[in-house]
Design a protein around this motif. Structure first.
Motif, short mmCIF file in Angstrom:
data_model
loop_
_atom_site.label_atom_id
_atom_site.label_comp_id
_atom_site.label_asym_id
_atom_site.label_seq_id
_atom_site.Cartn_x
_atom_site.Cartn_y
_atom_site.Cartn_z
N ALA A 33 0.84 -1.21 0.00
CA ALA A 33 0.00 0.00 0.00
C ALA A 33 0.87 1.26 0.00
O ALA A 33 0.59 2.22 -0.74
N LEU A 34 1.91 1.27 0.82
CA LEU A 34 2.82 2.41 0.88
C LEU A 34 3.49 2.66 -0.47
O LEU A 34 3.52 3.80 -0.96
N LEU A 35 4.02 1.61 -1.08
CA LEU A 35 4.70 1.76 -2.37
C LEU A 35 3.74 2.24 -3.46
O LEU A 35 4.09 3.12 -4.26
N ALA A 36 2.54 1.69 -3.49
CA ALA A 36 1.56 2.11 -4.50
C ALA A 36 1.23 3.59 -4.33
O ALA A 36 1.15 4.33 -5.32
N GLU A 37 1.06 4.01 -3.09
CA GLU A 37 0.75 5.42 -2.82
C GLU A 37 1.91 6.33 -3.22
O GLU A 37 1.71 7.33 -3.92
N MET A 39 4.40 5.78 -5.28
CA MET A 39 4.70 5.76 -6.72
C MET A 39 3.53 6.26 -7.56
O MET A 39 3.65 6.38 -8.77
N LYS A 40 2.39 6.48 -6.88
CA LYS A 40 1.18 6.95 -7.56
C LYS A 40 0.78 6.00 -8.69
O LYS A 40 0.58 6.42 -9.84
N VAL A 41 0.70 4.70 -8.35
CA VAL A 41 0.30 3.68 -9.31
C VAL A 41 -0.95 2.96 -8.83
O VAL A 41 -1.24 2.95 -7.64
N GLU A 42 -1.68 2.38 -9.77
CA GLU A 42 -2.89 1.67 -9.42
C GLU A 42 -2.63 0.22 -9.05
O GLU A 42 -3.43 -0.40 -8.34
N VAL A 43 -1.53 -0.35 -9.54
CA VAL A 43 -1.21 -1.75 -9.27
C VAL A 43 0.22 -1.85 -8.74
O VAL A 43 1.14 -1.31 -9.33
N CYS A 44 0.34 -2.55 -7.63
CA CYS A 44 1.65 -2.79 -7.02
C CYS A 44 1.57 -4.17 -6.37
O CYS A 44 0.63 -4.46 -5.62
N ARG A 57 2.46 -12.60 -3.09
CA ARG A 57 2.18 -12.61 -1.65
C ARG A 57 1.43 -11.37 -1.18
O ARG A 57 0.88 -11.36 -0.09
N SER A 58 1.39 -10.32 -2.00
CA SER A 58 0.62 -9.13 -1.64
C SER A 58 0.38 -8.31 -2.90
O SER A 58 1.23 -8.27 -3.79
N THR A 59 -0.79 -7.67 -2.97
CA THR A 59 -1.08 -6.85 -4.14
C THR A 59 -2.06 -5.74 -3.81
O THR A 59 -2.90 -5.88 -2.92
N ARG A 60 -1.94 -4.66 -4.53
CA ARG A 60 -2.92 -3.58 -4.57
C ARG A 60 -3.27 -3.44 -6.04
O ARG A 60 -2.39 -3.24 -6.87
#
Length: 73
Positions: A33-37, A39-44, A57-60
């Motif tokens: 969640a932190l990385l997606a926020e 990097m301003k991306v929809e998928v991480c 193991r984890s996804t947004r």
């Protein structure tokens, strides 16, 4: 542009997540969640090495049902 200071702040934030999380699943979800926020991306997504495969193991942004089931060589 990401500065060295920005990178250091990100590393500090990830360190705080690791220290405060109760288990691996929670840690990875918070880091994703932190990385997606940041990097301003929809998928991480985070994949972990399991033997000769990488397992999701984890996804947004992807289906939550894929976690633990999707893998690649």
């Amino acid at each position: 542009m990401t500065t060295d200071s920005d990178k250091l702040i990100l590393l500090e934030d990830i360190s705080r997540i690791v220290v405060s999380s109760h288990d691996l699943h929670e840690t990875l979800d918070h880091i994703t969640a932190l990385l997606a926020e940041r990097m301003k991306v929809e998928v991480c997504s985070i994949y972990l090495a399991e033997g000769d495969r990488l397992r999701l193991r984890s996804t947004r942004g992807l289906a939550a049902s894929a976690v633990g089931t999707v893998s690649m060589a």
